[in-house]
Design an enzyme around this catalytic site. Structure first.
Site, PDB file in Angstrom:
ATOM      1  N   ASN A 190       0.828  -1.315   0.014  1.00 44.34           N
ATOM      2  CA  ASN A 190      -0.092   0.285  -0.151  1.00 44.34           C
ATOM      3  C   ASN A 190       0.796   1.324  -0.032  1.00 44.34           C
ATOM      4  OD1 ASN A 190       1.023  -0.150   2.564  1.00 44.34           O
ATOM      5  ND2 ASN A 190      -0.955  -0.067   3.748  1.00 44.34           N
ATOM      6  N   GLU A 239       1.584   4.275   7.580  1.00 47.13           N
ATOM      7  CA  GLU A 239       0.420   3.787   6.657  1.00 47.13           C
ATOM      8  C   GLU A 239      -0.248   4.863   5.920  1.00 47.13           C
ATOM      9  OE1 GLU A 239       0.309   0.677   6.187  1.00 47.13           O
ATOM     10  OE2 GLU A 239       0.723  -0.382   7.936  1.00 47.13           O
TER      11      GLU A 239
END
Ligand code: PGA
Length: 240
Positions: A136, A143
């Site tokens: 990702n 993140e």
């Protein structure tokens, strides 16, 4: 941002090790920024080989690792401290007391994070940082999100990262849900950065490094702001 596109994982590993070794030869007391994950293992094996052959020495180096699960004991075989000891530190001539991994048992996580950034600054900053990349686009445990945190901090793992890391644990429920991680600003302070990526699974994240945009939904794109970053990847990661 510079790209080196390799034929396979072995070439990525050799290329990464070559750049690391050049840095250490140029400055024997380099401050190294190290990463865990499966991708840098081949590069570490190349560096271990150079030490065994007597062509490279880490004896004056110090290191800081990107991240650590939280909470976790350093003795746990899934901790990043354990990973670093078994995949690198136990096989090279580096004084273990000069290797720093965030303390997964720190009672006060926030204080540990503040101290970590201070220690890196006091050491004169990281000379060379190796990075992997998540499917990702995550870098360390930064993140994708609307906002990213600059400094070292406590964070929660996304479902995507928990799923990706579950392969190292007996069951998915055993994957820690939190971690301590260097923030993107802490990482971008490194003087030189190399990012290693292998396999089609990384293509989507890498593809976003090829254009002229940055977005916190792919934290790795922030590396475009850095003056000396090299992406070392294979054709699968580069072309999909
Ligand atoms: P991997 O992990 O090297 O095991 O693919 C990279 C990362 O999540 O940063």
């Amino acid at each position: 941002m510079k790209f080196i596109v390799c034929d396979n994982y072995e070439e990525i590993s050799a290329e990464g090790a070559k750049i690391f070794a050049e840095q250490i030869k140029k400055k024997p007391n380099s401050i190294l920024g190290l990463a865990t994950g499966s991708t840098p293992v081949g590069m570490y094996q190349n560096l271990i080989q150079m030490v065994k052959e007597g062509t490279l020495s880490f004896k004056d180096c110090r290191s800081f690792n990107l991240d650590e699960y939280y909470p976790i004991s350093p003795d746990n075989d899934q901790s990043y401290r354990y990973f670093m000891n078994t995949n690198l530190f136990n096989h090279i001539d580096m004084d273990i007391s000069n290797t720093r991994v965030l303390n997964g048992l720190a009672e006060d996580a926030k204080a540990e994070c503040v101290k970590y950034d201070e220690e890196i600054d006091a050491a004169g900053g990281i000379d060379i940082q190796v990075l992997g990349i998540g499917h990702n686009g995550h870098i360390a445990f930064n993140e994708p999100d609307e906002k990213l945190i600059c400094g070292t901090h406590l964070t929660s793992l996304t479902e995507s990262t928990i799923n990706a890391n579950a392969r190292f644990f007996e069951k998915k429920e055993d994957v820690p849900t939190q971690s301590l991680t260097m923030g993107m600003a802490s990482i971008l302070k490194a003087k030189k950065i190399i990012l290693l990526a292998s396999g089609k699974g990384k293509h989507q994240a890498i593809a976003e490094l090829l254009d002229d945009t940055i977005t916190t939904s792919n934290p790795s794109t922030l590396l475009k702001l850095h003056p000396d970053t090299t992406i070392i990847c294979d054709r699968d990661a580069y072309e999909g």
